[in-house]
Design a protein around this motif. Structure first.
Motif, PDB file in Angstrom:
ATOM      1  N   ARG A   1       0.642  -1.109  -0.408  1.00  0.00           N
ATOM      2  CA  ARG A   1      -0.043  -0.131   0.431  1.00  0.00           C
ATOM      3  C   ARG A   1       1.592   1.402   0.151  1.00  0.00           C
ATOM      4  O   ARG A   1       2.005   1.214   0.342  1.00  0.00           O
ATOM      5  CB  ARG A   1      -1.110  -0.211   1.340  1.00  0.00           C
TER       6      ARG A   1
ATOM      7  N   TRP B   1     -10.361   8.340  -6.025  1.00  0.00           N
ATOM      8  CA  TRP B   1      -9.475   8.771  -6.929  1.00  0.00           C
ATOM      9  C   TRP B   1      -9.183  10.066  -6.978  1.00  0.00           C
ATOM     10  O   TRP B   1      -8.772  10.464  -8.027  1.00  0.00           O
ATOM     11  CB  TRP B   1     -10.666   9.016  -7.881  1.00  0.00           C
TER      12      TRP B   1
ATOM     13  N   SER C   1      -1.258   1.780  -9.484  1.00  0.00           N
ATOM     14  CA  SER C   1      -2.680   2.363 -10.303  1.00  0.00           C
ATOM     15  C   SER C   1      -2.416   4.235 -11.274  1.00  0.00           C
ATOM     16  O   SER C   1      -1.105   4.164 -11.536  1.00  0.00           O
ATOM     17  CB  SER C   1      -3.428   2.750  -8.525  1.00  0.00           C
TER      18      SER C   1
ATOM     19  N   ASN D   1      -7.135   1.505  -9.046  1.00  0.00           N
ATOM     20  CA  ASN D   1      -6.841   2.657  -8.238  1.00  0.00           C
ATOM     21  C   ASN D   1      -7.708   2.284  -6.556  1.00  0.00           C
ATOM     22  O   ASN D   1      -8.288   1.090  -6.840  1.00  0.00           O
ATOM     23  CB  ASN D   1      -7.854   3.281  -9.437  1.00  0.00           C
ATOM     24  N   GLU D   2      -7.376   3.290  -6.094  1.00  0.00           N
ATOM     25  CA  GLU D   2      -8.212   2.782  -4.795  1.00  0.00           C
ATOM     26  C   GLU D   2      -9.543   3.146  -5.460  1.00  0.00           C
ATOM     27  O   GLU D   2     -10.254   3.581  -6.113  1.00  0.00           O
ATOM     28  CB  GLU D   2      -8.173   4.141  -3.839  1.00  0.00           C
ATOM     29  N   ARG D   3     -10.670   2.612  -3.825  1.00  0.00           N
ATOM     30  CA  ARG D   3     -12.022   2.980  -4.356  1.00  0.00           C
ATOM     31  C   ARG D   3     -12.647   4.003  -4.421  1.00  0.00           C
ATOM     32  O   ARG D   3     -11.441   5.480  -3.579  1.00  0.00           O
ATOM     33  CB  ARG D   3     -12.370   2.101  -2.678  1.00  0.00           C
TER      34      ARG D   3
ATOM     35  N   THR E   1     -15.532  -1.856  -5.535  1.00  0.00           N
ATOM     36  CA  THR E   1     -14.076  -2.450  -5.961  1.00  0.00           C
ATOM     37  C   THR E   1     -13.372  -3.686  -6.758  1.00  0.00           C
ATOM     38  O   THR E   1     -12.624  -3.735  -7.112  1.00  0.00           O
ATOM     39  CB  THR E   1     -13.207  -1.707  -5.082  1.00  0.00           C
TER      40      THR E   1
ATOM     41  N   HIS F   1      -3.336   0.506  -3.415  1.00  0.00           N
ATOM     42  CA  HIS F   1      -4.041   1.609  -2.463  1.00  0.00           C
ATOM     43  C   HIS F   1      -4.913   0.462  -1.454  1.00  0.00           C
ATOM     44  O   HIS F   1      -5.195  -0.908  -1.139  1.00  0.00           O
ATOM     45  CB  HIS F   1      -5.368   2.468  -3.403  1.00  0.00           C
TER      46      HIS F   1
ATOM     47  N   ASN G   1      -7.688  -0.294  -0.825  1.00  0.00           N
ATOM     48  CA  ASN G   1      -8.795  -0.788  -0.741  1.00  0.00           C
ATOM     49  C   ASN G   1      -8.759  -2.066  -1.771  1.00  0.00           C
ATOM     50  O   ASN G   1      -9.039  -2.906  -1.645  1.00  0.00           O
ATOM     51  CB  ASN G   1     -10.545  -0.038  -0.897  1.00  0.00           C
ATOM     52  N   SER G   2      -8.031  -1.662  -3.264  1.00  0.00           N
ATOM     53  CA  SER G   2      -7.497  -2.297  -4.491  1.00  0.00           C
ATOM     54  C   SER G   2      -6.692  -3.241  -3.378  1.00  0.00           C
ATOM     55  O   SER G   2      -7.369  -4.444  -4.494  1.00  0.00           O
ATOM     56  CB  SER G   2      -6.678  -1.178  -5.344  1.00  0.00           C
TER      57      SER G   2
ATOM     58  N   THR H   1       0.170   1.172   5.685  1.00  0.00           N
ATOM     59  CA  THR H   1       0.699   2.095   4.923  1.00  0.00           C
ATOM     60  C   THR H   1       2.624   1.703   4.387  1.00  0.00           C
ATOM     61  O   THR H   1       3.307   1.473   5.546  1.00  0.00           O
ATOM     62  CB  THR H   1       1.037   3.648   4.525  1.00  0.00           C
TER      63      THR H   1
END
Length: 207
Positions: free
Chosen positions: A10, A25, A58, A88-90, A132, A159, A161-162, A185
């Protein structure tokens, strides 16, 4: 036998993580701490003697920069890196850019908790975790997993969530358990896969 190595990371702390904002996003950069986290992730991978054949990230700057900083530590700055918004992130929709406390004041603690932590309830104009997963998993199955199974060593910098979507499959988690799983992170998850794509081993490279 080839290694079948898959490493998920992440991105390091972003400016909006620090400010407690829903990011989705939107495209803020890394904080100084985020840069340090990504650099440290690269150093930990290097200490294990790992290197990569390809990287995926992403379409968002914070993940791309994390990927670059990791590869810099590994002496692999020229590595082929595929950027795709599938990772990409959610998308938090109408919540994007809002302070999480302000959102709680507007919609209520319970409603915001449902949007953040339920599996299949989406915030207004945004994606649920289920949405997602439906975006990330086909990309993983078509683009990433075949390379790992061929013996390529693959890095994915993305990310919370992804990556949850991928961990859900790899760790065989359920829609009930995945929302509560936190990904820190800048902490690499080192997977080695069996030939049938199940997990042979998993290491979490915390500081």
């Amino acid at each position: 036998m080839s290694e079948r190595l898959l490493v998920l990371v992440r991105h390091g702390q972003s400016d909006w993580n620090l400010k407690n904002l829903f990011t989705g996003w939107k495209d803020p950069g890394l904080t100084e701490k985020g840069v340090a986290e990504a650099t440290a992730a690269g150093q930990r991978l290097k200490a294990l003697g790992l290197s990569f054949d390809i990287a995926f990230t992403s379409a968002l700057t914070r993940a791309q920069n994390t990927c670059s900083l990791i590869l810099e530590q590994l002496g692999q700055t020229g590595l082929q890196t595929v950027r795709d918004q599938a990772l990409n992130e959610r998308d938090y929709g109408d919540l994007s850019g809002l302070n999480k406390d302000d959102a709680r004041a507007k919609w209520g603690e319970e409603q915001v908790h449902v949007w953040r932590r339920s599996y299949d309830v989406s915030p207004p104009g945004g994606e649920s975790l289920k949405d997602t997963v439906a975006r990330v998993l086909p990309y993983y199955c078509q683009e990433i997993l075949p390379r790992v199974l061929r013996g390529e060593r693959v890095l994915v910098a993305a990310h919370g969530n992804s990556l949850r979507a991928l961990v859900m499959v790899l760790d065989r988690l359920t829609p009930q358990t995945i929302p509560s799983m936190e990904l820190e992170t800048g902490v690499p998850l080192v997977y080695r896969l069996n030939a049938d794509s199940t997990v042979a081993s998993k290491q979490v490279l915390t500081a």
